[in-house]
Design a protein around this motif. Structure first.
Motif, PDB file in Angstrom:
ATOM      1  N   UNK A  30      -4.791 -71.405  32.052  1.00 27.91           N
ATOM      2  CA  UNK A  30      -4.460 -72.764  31.654  1.00 27.91           C
ATOM      3  C   UNK A  30      -5.128 -73.735  32.612  1.00 27.91           C
ATOM      4  N   UNK A  31      -5.892 -74.676  32.060  1.00 27.22           N
ATOM      5  CA  UNK A  31      -6.542 -75.693  32.889  1.00 27.22           C
ATOM      6  C   UNK A  31      -5.493 -76.631  33.473  1.00 27.22           C
ATOM      7  N   UNK A  32      -5.512 -76.881  34.768  1.00 32.00           N
ATOM      8  CA  UNK A  32      -4.629 -77.928  35.317  1.00 32.00           C
ATOM      9  C   UNK A  32      -4.993 -79.270  34.692  1.00 32.00           C
ATOM     10  N   UNK A  33      -3.978 -80.097  34.459  1.00 33.26           N
ATOM     11  CA  UNK A  33      -4.229 -81.396  33.845  1.00 33.26           C
ATOM     12  C   UNK A  33      -5.158 -82.238  34.707  1.00 33.26           C
ATOM     13  N   UNK A  34      -4.863 -82.276  36.010  1.00 31.27           N
ATOM     14  CA  UNK A  34      -5.685 -83.035  36.945  1.00 31.27           C
ATOM     15  C   UNK A  34      -6.215 -82.067  38.000  1.00 31.27           C
ATOM     16  N   UNK A 148      -6.921-101.134  28.346  1.00 29.07           N
ATOM     17  CA  UNK A 148      -5.508-100.881  28.636  1.00 29.07           C
ATOM     18  C   UNK A 148      -4.960 -99.721  27.811  1.00 29.07           C
ATOM     19  N   UNK A 149      -5.397 -99.611  26.566  1.00 31.14           N
ATOM     20  CA  UNK A 149      -4.944 -98.521  25.696  1.00 31.14           C
ATOM     21  C   UNK A 149      -5.334 -97.177  26.298  1.00 31.14           C
ATOM     22  N   UNK A 150      -6.570 -97.078  26.785  1.00 28.83           N
ATOM     23  CA  UNK A 150      -7.036 -95.818  27.363  1.00 28.83           C
ATOM     24  C   UNK A 150      -6.405 -95.575  28.730  1.00 28.83           C
ATOM     25  N   UNK A 151      -6.317 -96.617  29.552  1.00 26.85           N
ATOM     26  CA  UNK A 151      -5.765 -96.464  30.903  1.00 26.85           C
ATOM     27  C   UNK A 151      -4.299 -96.042  30.851  1.00 26.85           C
ATOM     28  N   UNK A 152      -3.539 -96.653  29.936  1.00 29.82           N
ATOM     29  CA  UNK A 152      -2.107 -96.357  29.820  1.00 29.82           C
ATOM     30  C   UNK A 152      -1.833 -95.174  28.894  1.00 29.82           C
ATOM     31  N   UNK A 153      -2.884 -94.687  28.241  1.00 28.79           N
ATOM     32  CA  UNK A 153      -2.761 -93.613  27.247  1.00 28.79           C
ATOM     33  C   UNK A 153      -1.748 -93.993  26.163  1.00 28.79           C
ATOM     34  N   UNK A 154      -1.908 -95.190  25.601  1.00 28.75           N
ATOM     35  CA  UNK A 154      -1.056 -95.630  24.502  1.00 28.75           C
ATOM     36  C   UNK A 154      -1.403 -94.852  23.244  1.00 28.75           C
ATOM     37  N   UNK A 208       1.593 -87.390  27.313  1.00 28.97           N
ATOM     38  CA  UNK A 208       2.589 -88.413  27.617  1.00 28.97           C
ATOM     39  C   UNK A 208       1.916 -89.672  28.138  1.00 28.97           C
ATOM     40  N   UNK A 209       2.385 -90.829  27.693  1.00 26.49           N
ATOM     41  CA  UNK A 209       1.839 -92.098  28.142  1.00 26.49           C
ATOM     42  C   UNK A 209       2.132 -92.342  29.617  1.00 26.49           C
ATOM     43  N   UNK A 210       1.333 -93.211  30.226  1.00 23.26           N
ATOM     44  CA  UNK A 210       1.449 -93.449  31.660  1.00 23.26           C
ATOM     45  C   UNK A 210       2.809 -93.998  32.043  1.00 23.26           C
ATOM     46  N   UNK A 211       3.349 -94.905  31.251  1.00 24.88           N
ATOM     47  CA  UNK A 211       4.629 -95.513  31.618  1.00 24.88           C
ATOM     48  C   UNK A 211       5.771 -94.497  31.544  1.00 24.88           C
ATOM     49  N   UNK A 212       5.670 -93.538  30.607  1.00 19.80           N
ATOM     50  CA  UNK A 212       6.687 -92.489  30.526  1.00 19.80           C
ATOM     51  C   UNK A 212       6.567 -91.531  31.708  1.00 19.80           C
ATOM     52  N   UNK A 213       5.338 -91.346  32.206  1.00 17.44           N
ATOM     53  CA  UNK A 213       5.135 -90.460  33.347  1.00 17.44           C
ATOM     54  C   UNK A 213       5.638 -91.081  34.647  1.00 17.44           C
ATOM     55  N   UNK A 214       5.448 -92.386  34.800  1.00 15.35           N
ATOM     56  CA  UNK A 214       5.730 -93.030  36.076  1.00 15.35           C
ATOM     57  C   UNK A 214       7.115 -93.630  36.189  1.00 15.35           C
ATOM     58  N   UNK A 215       7.779 -93.872  35.063  1.00 12.49           N
ATOM     59  CA  UNK A 215       9.097 -94.509  35.108  1.00 12.49           C
ATOM     60  C   UNK A 215      10.139 -93.648  34.410  1.00 12.49           C
ATOM     61  N   UNK A 216      11.365 -94.136  34.441  1.00  8.27           N
ATOM     62  CA  UNK A 216      12.465 -93.443  33.777  1.00  8.27           C
ATOM     63  C   UNK A 216      12.705 -93.972  32.363  1.00  8.27           C
ATOM     64  N   UNK A 217      11.866 -94.874  31.919  1.00 11.16           N
ATOM     65  CA  UNK A 217      12.086 -95.534  30.643  1.00 11.16           C
ATOM     66  C   UNK A 217      10.795 -95.601  29.843  1.00 11.16           C
TER      67      UNK A 217
END
Length: 315
Positions: A30-34, A148-154, A208-217
């Protein structure tokens, strides 16, 4: 290409041998994500610079992606990328309001059902007439929206509220969007303008989108960062202190941050810092805080003077 093919063949032979030795079900690879999956996903993009904070990872990625090898380097600044603190990059990437230098502002609101991006131009200046200025703003804003769409992975349904335009200008902007989204590595479909004048598009949900990864909401307003995000922020902070002449440090942070740190980060940090680390928990605070840093005697004296506070040794 020959290099990539030979590397893939070697990897296949190794996996084939492993499959004989192991009993199913067994995860062979399995490739690591990063950074593996990320570089593989975006390797066709025109990168100017790819930085790493680990020499071994850099060497591995140069072998894995030889076409990008000459653009890879070690990051000299411990806690910075392109002259800006990593934490600042992360916060800016999830802020709901994005201010651009030319006076254009994007307001990005995420919900479970869809994402809405609103364009504002109150601070944009131009000598053109009002209608031409609005169209010019929309053309610039379109590129900002895709960044922003790409950076935040919307992903999912995305609505963009551009400034009011004439029908001919709407058609031209729509065509520009349809051409530009082809550069996105994720499939994106542009449907056009709704009756309310909103541009409607959908983007494949792959990760998963960036905001879901970095926050609780999932909402994009100012929200507390997740325990995981703060723990990794703490890791960077501790490593940056390693260059100083300190023997001990006391930090204050949430017990969930401590739990994640101890489970996933502690062993790595242990090899990177030379000072003793103590922790005082405070579940009212979302962020961590350095309470004291200095000599062993200074920290021991502080602990003696604050015996009513539970201070535990972490490292």
């Amino acid at each position: 290409m020959d290099q990539d093919l030979e590397k893939t063949r070697l990897q296949w032979r190794q996996l084939k041998e492993l499959s004989i030795k192991k009993k199913a079900p067994y995860l062979l690879f399995q490739h690591p994500l990063v950074p593996d999956q990320m570089l593989n996903h975006y390797q066709s993009f025109d990168f100017s610079d790819i930085t790493f904070d680990n020499r071994k990872t850099l060497n591995d990625m140069q072998l894995a992606f030889p076409r990008l090898a000459n653009k890879m380097r070690i990051r000299k600044e411990t806690n910075k990328i392109a002259g800006k603190e990593i934490q600042q990059w992360l916060i800016e990437a999830i802020e709901s309001v994005v201010h651009k230098q030319d006076g254009i502002t994007l307001t990005i609101e995420q919900t479970e059902a869809l994402t809405v991006i609103d364009i504002d131009s109150n601070k944009f200046t131009s000598r053109q007439n009002k209608q031409e200025t609005m169209y010019r703003i929309n053309q610039k804003a379109l590129k900002y929206c895709l960044e922003e769409i790409q950076k935040r992975n919307l992903s999912g349904i995305i609505l963009i509220d551009f400034l009011k335009m004439r029908k001919a200008e709407e058609a031209a902007l729509l065509k520009q969007m349809q051409v530009t989204v082809k550069e996105d590595p994720l499939p994106t479909q542009v449907f056009g303008f709704t009756r309310l004048g909103l541009m409607e598009l959908t983007r494949k949900r792959e990760r998963t989108g960036l905001i879901q990864l970095l926050t609780n909401h999932s909402a994009s307003a100012r929200l507390p960062l997740s325990a995981e995000t703060i723990a990794y922020q703490l890791e960077r902070e501790l490593i940056s202190w390693n260059d100083g002449n300190i023997e001990s440090m006391i930090i204050l942070c949430h017990e969930e941050v401590v739990a994640f740190f101890n489970r996933f980060i502690k062993q790595h940090v242990k090899t990177k810092i030379h000072f003793t680390l103590y922790c005082q928990t405070d579940n009212k605070s979302c962020e961590f805080q350095v309470i004291r840093a200095g000599s062993d005697d200074l920290i021991e004296e502080y602990i003696k003077q604050h015996q009513e506070i539970a201070v535990d040794r972490m490292l």
